[in-house]
Design a protein around this motif. Structure first.
Motif, PDB file in Angstrom:
ATOM      1  N   PRO A  99       0.838  -1.259   0.128  1.00 11.86           N
ATOM      2  CA  PRO A  99       0.004   0.009  -0.048  1.00 11.86           C
ATOM      3  C   PRO A  99       0.920   1.159  -0.085  1.00 11.86           C
ATOM      4  O   PRO A  99       1.832   1.278   0.733  1.00 11.86           O
ATOM      5  N   GLY A 100       0.598   2.119  -0.727  1.00 10.52           N
ATOM      6  CA  GLY A 100       1.560   3.367  -1.059  1.00 10.52           C
ATOM      7  C   GLY A 100       2.223   3.548  -2.236  1.00 10.52           C
ATOM      8  O   GLY A 100       3.024   4.358  -2.456  1.00 10.52           O
ATOM      9  N   VAL A 101       1.898   2.254  -3.056  1.00 12.59           N
ATOM     10  CA  VAL A 101       2.860   2.249  -4.476  1.00 12.59           C
ATOM     11  C   VAL A 101       1.476   2.314  -5.380  1.00 12.59           C
ATOM     12  O   VAL A 101       0.602   1.504  -5.243  1.00 12.59           O
ATOM     13  N   MET A 102       1.886   3.245  -6.418  1.00  9.14           N
ATOM     14  CA  MET A 102       1.040   3.307  -7.500  1.00  9.14           C
ATOM     15  C   MET A 102       1.673   3.381  -8.553  1.00  9.14           C
ATOM     16  O   MET A 102       2.841   3.579  -8.715  1.00  9.14           O
ATOM     17  N   THR A 103       1.025   3.604  -9.728  1.00  9.65           N
ATOM     18  CA  THR A 103       1.797   3.890 -11.016  1.00  9.65           C
ATOM     19  C   THR A 103       1.598   5.625 -11.324  1.00  9.65           C
ATOM     20  O   THR A 103       0.667   6.197 -10.873  1.00  9.65           O
ATOM     21  N   ALA A 104       2.497   5.978 -12.022  1.00  5.12           N
ATOM     22  CA  ALA A 104       2.489   7.503 -12.405  1.00  5.12           C
ATOM     23  C   ALA A 104       1.282   7.759 -13.002  1.00  5.12           C
ATOM     24  O   ALA A 104       0.668   9.057 -12.941  1.00  5.12           O
ATOM     25  N   GLY A 105       0.690   7.203 -14.096  1.00  5.11           N
ATOM     26  CA  GLY A 105      -0.353   7.333 -14.656  1.00  5.11           C
ATOM     27  C   GLY A 105      -1.687   7.253 -13.907  1.00  5.11           C
ATOM     28  O   GLY A 105      -2.404   8.165 -13.973  1.00  5.11           O
ATOM     29  N   LEU A 135       6.978  14.176 -17.420  1.00  3.14           N
ATOM     30  CA  LEU A 135       5.619  15.129 -17.360  1.00  3.14           C
ATOM     31  C   LEU A 135       5.131  15.095 -16.239  1.00  3.14           C
ATOM     32  O   LEU A 135       4.800  16.542 -15.586  1.00  3.14           O
ATOM     33  N   LEU A 136       4.935  14.031 -15.305  1.00  5.45           N
ATOM     34  CA  LEU A 136       4.210  14.343 -14.110  1.00  5.45           C
ATOM     35  C   LEU A 136       4.984  15.081 -13.058  1.00  5.45           C
ATOM     36  O   LEU A 136       4.227  15.696 -12.452  1.00  5.45           O
ATOM     37  N   ALA A 137       6.240  14.755 -13.111  1.00  4.16           N
ATOM     38  CA  ALA A 137       7.065  15.481 -12.266  1.00  4.16           C
ATOM     39  C   ALA A 137       6.826  17.009 -12.530  1.00  4.16           C
ATOM     40  O   ALA A 137       6.910  17.876 -11.658  1.00  4.16           O
ATOM     41  N   HIS A 138       7.042  17.187 -13.514  1.00  2.00           N
ATOM     42  CA  HIS A 138       6.613  18.893 -14.020  1.00  2.00           C
ATOM     43  C   HIS A 138       5.157  19.331 -13.802  1.00  2.00           C
ATOM     44  O   HIS A 138       5.161  20.387 -13.038  1.00  2.00           O
ATOM     45  N   GLN A 139       4.183  18.564 -13.817  1.00  2.00           N
ATOM     46  CA  GLN A 139       3.063  18.829 -13.376  1.00  2.00           C
ATOM     47  C   GLN A 139       2.813  19.063 -11.798  1.00  2.00           C
ATOM     48  O   GLN A 139       2.199  19.933 -11.307  1.00  2.00           O
ATOM     49  N   TYR A 140       3.516  18.005 -11.273  1.00  2.00           N
ATOM     50  CA  TYR A 140       3.230  18.137  -9.739  1.00  2.00           C
ATOM     51  C   TYR A 140       4.088  19.353  -9.262  1.00  2.00           C
ATOM     52  O   TYR A 140       3.454  19.880  -8.183  1.00  2.00           O
ATOM     53  N   ARG A 141       5.384  19.590  -9.677  1.00  2.00           N
ATOM     54  CA  ARG A 141       5.912  20.745  -9.084  1.00  2.00           C
ATOM     55  C   ARG A 141       5.140  22.138  -9.602  1.00  2.00           C
ATOM     56  O   ARG A 141       5.203  22.790  -8.651  1.00  2.00           O
ATOM     57  N   VAL A 145      13.617  17.103 -24.157  1.00  2.00           N
ATOM     58  CA  VAL A 145      14.797  17.817 -23.882  1.00  2.00           C
ATOM     59  C   VAL A 145      14.649  18.547 -22.511  1.00  2.00           C
ATOM     60  O   VAL A 145      15.217  18.531 -21.458  1.00  2.00           O
ATOM     61  N   TRP A 146      13.879  19.515 -22.652  1.00  2.00           N
ATOM     62  CA  TRP A 146      13.568  20.691 -21.797  1.00  2.00           C
ATOM     63  C   TRP A 146      13.011  19.862 -20.462  1.00  2.00           C
ATOM     64  O   TRP A 146      13.547  20.109 -19.346  1.00  2.00           O
ATOM     65  N   LEU A 147      12.131  19.251 -20.549  1.00  2.00           N
ATOM     66  CA  LEU A 147      11.378  18.624 -19.566  1.00  2.00           C
ATOM     67  C   LEU A 147      12.425  17.779 -18.772  1.00  2.00           C
ATOM     68  O   LEU A 147      12.632  17.757 -17.627  1.00  2.00           O
ATOM     69  N   SER A 148      13.334  16.886 -19.533  1.00  2.00           N
ATOM     70  CA  SER A 148      14.348  16.016 -18.978  1.00  2.00           C
ATOM     71  C   SER A 148      15.339  17.059 -17.824  1.00  2.00           C
ATOM     72  O   SER A 148      15.763  16.841 -16.816  1.00  2.00           O
ATOM     73  N   LEU A 149      15.848  18.148 -18.929  1.00  2.00           N
ATOM     74  CA  LEU A 149      16.777  18.972 -17.972  1.00  2.00           C
ATOM     75  C   LEU A 149      16.288  19.663 -16.846  1.00  2.00           C
ATOM     76  O   LEU A 149      16.928  19.806 -15.848  1.00  2.00           O
TER      77      LEU A 149
END
Ligand SMILES: Cc1cc2nc3c(=O)[nH]c(=O)nc-3n(C[C@H](O)[C@H](O)[C@H](O)COP(=O)(O)OP(=O)(O)OC[C@H]3O[C@@H](n4cnc5c(N)ncnc54)[C@H](O)[C@@H]3O)c2cc1C
Length: 461
Positions: A132-138, A165-171, A210-214
């Protein structure tokens, strides 16, 4: 007696919506079934109801779905949301499609089918992924799109554009990302390098990637070339341990979101006996398709991510082309201009698939992710570990379907969606066979769990 549709489309994502618009305007009687509450598919989920804040957090690409959705809602086709297709079988008129609607099983008849049910996330069977506490990024992104739900803090782990993308949206939404554990192996960058030329044919997407990754590397605690992920905790996730260049790290967290790219959902086409093929580039099984999504079964087409993963733009073009091909077969004769559009679409689709070669190679799963070891659970439904599966494979079992009979792996409620691919990798590894020679896990109805009452009382739609 149920009415007979000319064209039944499963899925109201970019592929299904585009197909329904094209086919219904050309005069076909079209029905679209989708299990979601609103049309849009994965990328444009809930786009018509999302708040301004949600749209801002999700970024400009999310809003791009609005014109397509508007055209779909205005198209002269029947659309049934909240309809989960659980069975499709051939009949004298074409096909009978059974769907769960409002807790009842309803069947529809159509002469031709388009399967556009999209993709699912590649299962990432690391130690502790069942806790419990593990899910997918989707799943995390679905909660954000559908219900504006956000965690306070999270660890993101895996590889692929959706994770970044999710990291970016979460931030953007103010979520604390304690760590981003990137499992992309260094060797993938070298493998993908020759395909940079293909990526250059889609400069906007390349620059965005590239931008998302950087940006993530600069703005969040970012670990690259991560191996050996181990999610620990008793009743609930407490921490993630992992290795980077031989050194062990541990970060505390109550939520881990895993992601390892997406793979085609082939089960629906498989139940209709559409031929499957292994893609070494995409590292997944996919339904064999000829031009315009035609499968090996007459009357059945596949478009969008349900065929070969390619993204929303490609899915939309494939859906439209599939519908044009279906219209061509009927009594409705295409004009000269339509024939020209058909050829232009075919060419663009081939080009976009080629351009996708860069992403496919860059984000291939690391071997340690595809072939889990020891006590790591592979089949979570039936609680079967990698070691048990490897032992059966080494004892000489013929393939994943015999392995299923011997071990029950793949027999649980998920019907092998979460373990089928890993079972194949483990058999291939134990028997030193290429994946293409290990058959895919067979799929049988019901495609999703239904109860006996629903099975016994199927009504005509
Ligand atoms: C979890 C997830 C999140 C994603 N997020 C993004 C993103 O943010 N940005 C991005 O660029 N790309 C994203 N993608 C990729 C993107 O969704 C696809 O490239 C694109 O949407 C493909 O369109 P499609 O029409 O082929 O399939 P989809 O958009 O996936 O549409 C398939 C539709 O089929 C329906 N369906 C599935 N099974 C059934 C069934 N049994 N019965 C009835 N209906 C069914 C689904 O409800 C869905 O609406 C995501 C993919 C996934 C899996």
């Amino acid at each position: 007696m149920a009415q007979i549709y000319d064209y039944l489309v499963v899925g109201a994502g970019p592929a299904g919506m585009a197909a329904a618009i094209e086919a219904s305007h050309a005069g076909l009687k079209v029905l679209v079934l989708d299990q979601a509450a609103a049309a849009g598919g994965q990328i444009y989920r809930n786009v018509s109801h999302a708040s301004a804040t949600q749209r801002q957090v999700l970024g400009p690409d999310y809003g791009l779905g609005k014109p397509l959705l508007k055209a779909f809602m205005a198209a002269p086709c029947d659309y049934q949301p909240l309809a989960q297709v659980w069975n499709i079988e051939p009949n004298a008129q074409g096909f009978t499609v059974a769907a769960l609607i409002d807790g009842r099983s309803v069947s529809f008849v159509a002469s031709d089918l388009l399967i556009a049910n999209g993709a699912m996330e590649r299962p990432m069977a690391v130690a502790g992924w069942e806790k419990p506490g593990v899910m997918t990024a989707g799943a995390g992104q679905i909660l954000l799109k559908a219900s504006a739900l956000l965690p306070k803090q999270v660890v993101l782990a895996g590889s692929g554009p959706l994770l970044l993308l999710l990291a970016h949206q979460y931030r953007a939404a103010g979520v604390t990302i304690t760590a981003l554990l990137d499992t992309t192996p260094r060797s993938n960058y070298w493998r993908a390098m020759p395909w940079l030329i293909a990526g250059l044919s889609m400069p906007k997407q390349l620059v965005k990637g590239v931008w998302l990754s950087l940006v993530q590397r600069i703005r969040v605690p970012y670990f690259s070339n991560v191996t050996g992920i181990n999610i620990v905790g008793d009743a609930q996730v407490e921490a993630v341990r992992f290795m980077v260049a031989g050194k062990e790290y541990e970060v505390s967290t109550q939520l881990v979101l895993l992601h390892q790219g997406i793979i085609a959902q082939t089960q629906m086409a498989q139940t209709l006996a559409c031929k499957q093929e292994w893609s070494d580039t995409k590292q997944c099984w996919q339904t064999q398709v000829a031009e315009a999504g035609q499968t090996s079964v007459p009357g059945v087409q596949v478009a969008g991510d349900a065929g070969a993963i390619g993204g929303a733009q490609l899915a939309q073009l494939e859906g439209r082309l599939a519908a044009m091909a279906r219209v061509k077969q009927g009594a409705i004769h295409p004009s000269w201009a339509q024939k020209w559009v058909y050829r232009a679409l075919s060419w663009r689709i081939r080009q976009l698939h080629w351009a996708r070669g860069l992403v496919d190679r860059l984000y291939q799963p690391a071997p340690w992710v595809s072939s889990p070891t020891g006590a790591t659970l592979v089949c979570r439904c039936e609680q079967i570990s990698a070691a048990e599966i490897s032992d059966i494979a080494k004892a000489g079992c013929a393939g994943v379907n015999q392995l299923k009979a011997f071990s029950r792996a793949g027999m649980g409620p998920c019907q092998g969606r979460q373990c089928g691919l890993n079972l194949g990798y483990l058999v291939a590894q134990a028997q030193a066979r290429p994946m293409a020679q290990v058959e895919p896990l067979s799929a049988r109805p019901p495609l999703s769990p239904i109860n006996l009452g629903q099975l016994a009382q199927v009504t005509d739609g």
